[in-house]
Design a protein around this motif. Structure first.
Motif, mmCIF file in Angstrom:
data_model
loop_
_atom_site.group_PDB
_atom_site.id
_atom_site.type_symbol
_atom_site.label_atom_id
_atom_site.label_comp_id
_atom_site.label_asym_id
_atom_site.label_seq_id
_atom_site.Cartn_x
_atom_site.Cartn_y
_atom_site.Cartn_z
ATOM 1 N N UNK A 129 0.732 -1.095 0.136
ATOM 2 C CA UNK A 129 0.086 0.075 -0.021
ATOM 3 C C UNK A 129 0.891 1.216 -0.088
ATOM 4 N N UNK A 130 0.393 2.099 0.916
ATOM 5 C CA UNK A 130 1.165 3.535 0.870
ATOM 6 C C UNK A 130 2.395 3.499 1.638
ATOM 7 N N UNK A 131 2.706 2.310 2.146
ATOM 8 C CA UNK A 131 4.042 2.078 3.092
ATOM 9 C C UNK A 131 5.215 2.684 2.305
ATOM 10 N N UNK A 132 5.232 2.004 1.093
ATOM 11 C CA UNK A 132 6.677 2.252 0.332
ATOM 12 C C UNK A 132 6.498 3.153 -0.852
ATOM 13 N N UNK A 133 5.488 4.069 -0.786
ATOM 14 C CA UNK A 133 5.220 5.016 -1.952
ATOM 15 C C UNK A 133 6.481 5.823 -2.143
ATOM 16 N N UNK A 134 6.996 6.508 -1.249
ATOM 17 C CA UNK A 134 8.111 7.446 -1.385
ATOM 18 C C UNK A 134 9.301 6.769 -1.631
ATOM 19 N N UNK A 135 9.522 5.803 -1.032
ATOM 20 C CA UNK A 135 10.696 4.786 -1.262
ATOM 21 C C UNK A 135 10.537 4.165 -2.908
ATOM 22 N N UNK B 62 9.152 5.422 -5.319
ATOM 23 C CA UNK B 62 9.434 6.620 -6.250
ATOM 24 C C UNK B 62 10.680 6.935 -6.414
ATOM 25 N N UNK B 63 11.367 6.774 -5.202
ATOM 26 C CA UNK B 63 12.833 7.194 -5.230
ATOM 27 C C UNK B 63 13.515 6.196 -6.016
ATOM 28 N N UNK B 64 13.204 4.937 -5.856
ATOM 29 C CA UNK B 64 14.110 4.004 -6.801
ATOM 30 C C UNK B 64 13.763 4.079 -8.443
ATOM 31 N N UNK B 65 12.381 4.279 -8.779
ATOM 32 C CA UNK B 65 11.999 4.327 -10.012
ATOM 33 C C UNK B 65 12.737 5.854 -10.604
ATOM 34 N N UNK B 66 13.029 6.880 -9.890
ATOM 35 C CA UNK B 66 13.776 8.081 -10.257
ATOM 36 C C UNK B 66 15.121 7.825 -10.537
ATOM 37 N N UNK B 67 15.680 6.732 -9.735
ATOM 38 C CA UNK B 67 17.255 6.574 -9.734
ATOM 39 C C UNK B 67 17.147 5.553 -11.209
ATOM 40 N N UNK B 68 16.360 4.646 -11.179
ATOM 41 C CA UNK B 68 16.404 3.850 -12.527
ATOM 42 C C UNK B 68 16.165 4.640 -13.707
ATOM 43 N N UNK B 69 15.238 5.497 -13.646
ATOM 44 C CA UNK B 69 14.962 6.377 -14.791
ATOM 45 C C UNK B 69 16.095 7.327 -15.239
ATOM 46 N N UNK B 70 16.985 7.884 -14.146
ATOM 47 C CA UNK B 70 18.265 8.679 -14.409
ATOM 48 C C UNK B 70 19.170 7.597 -15.167
ATOM 49 N N UNK C 150 11.754 6.904 -20.357
ATOM 50 C CA UNK C 150 12.439 5.954 -19.321
ATOM 51 C C UNK C 150 11.495 5.373 -18.307
ATOM 52 N N UNK C 151 10.604 6.077 -17.725
ATOM 53 C CA UNK C 151 9.527 5.557 -16.799
ATOM 54 C C UNK C 151 8.828 4.583 -17.336
ATOM 55 N N UNK C 152 8.386 4.661 -18.792
ATOM 56 C CA UNK C 152 7.594 3.534 -19.495
ATOM 57 C C UNK C 152 8.490 2.105 -19.756
ATOM 58 N N UNK C 153 9.803 2.347 -19.940
ATOM 59 C CA UNK C 153 10.513 1.413 -20.151
ATOM 60 C C UNK C 153 10.700 0.491 -18.584
#
Length: 183
Positions: free
Chosen positions: A102-108, A110-118, A139-142
């Protein structure tokens, strides 16, 4: 952390109580609460460790890959999939349990996705022409497609082979950045 790594993967985060974690880890509830504010905080720490280790593995693969774009793409994707699937618990925590929490890891998450997107954006930064659409969104789509492939691997009764996952992910990447990648 070791007990959570196994229990959060199976039977899963929702089914794992603090009592069960403490029994598995052979520690008291008090000792648990001296380290973590709750099982959600432990899941976040575990997820972040999995992400950090995966980023390190992919970064190393990209640094060691030949400079040809196609080789770098394959190296990054192969490293991500290979590292995530080397331990089914890592793949399950990063791609299934993170969503089920659920919402427990939303921020974590998102940080992971942003790192991989970069990372994807850095690899595609050398493309000669600007992307016809927003490169960050591509990048987000991939990344989303890659995550769904790994969810299939984790949950399928007959999971696809690692080679099939890599081939599908490389194909998706190529098609997403078709104006730039020569296959």
């Amino acid at each position: 952390m070791a007990a959570a790594y196994t229990l959060y993967a199976k039977p899963g985060f929702a089914a794992t109580t603090i009592e069960r974690l403490c029994t598995e880890a052979r520690i008291s509830n008090r000792a648990f609460y001296e380290c973590f504010g709750g099982r959600e905080e432990l899941l976040q720490a575990l997820h972040e460790r999995c992400v950090d280790e995966t980023i390190a593995a992919v970064s190393k693969a990209l640094q060691e890959a030949p400079q040809e774009l196609d080789e770098r793409i394959r190296a990054g994707i192969s490293s991500y999939i290979g590292f995530a699937t080397a331990d089914w618990r890592r793949a399950r925590i990063m791609h299934v349990e993170v969503r089920r929490s659920g919402d427990v890891l939303t921020a974590s998450r998102q940080r992971a996705i942003e790192s991989f997107a970069r990372m994807v954006e850095d690899v595609t930064d050398s493309f000669p022409d600007p992307a016809p659409v927003n490169r960050h969104l591509l990048a987000l789509g991939v990344i989303g497609a890659l995550q769904e492939l790994l969810i299939e691997w984790v949950l399928a009764e007959e999971p696809p082979s690692i080679e099939e996952l890599v081939a599908a992910a490389v194909h998706i990447f190529h098609r997403s950045f078709a104006n730039h990648v020569i296959t």
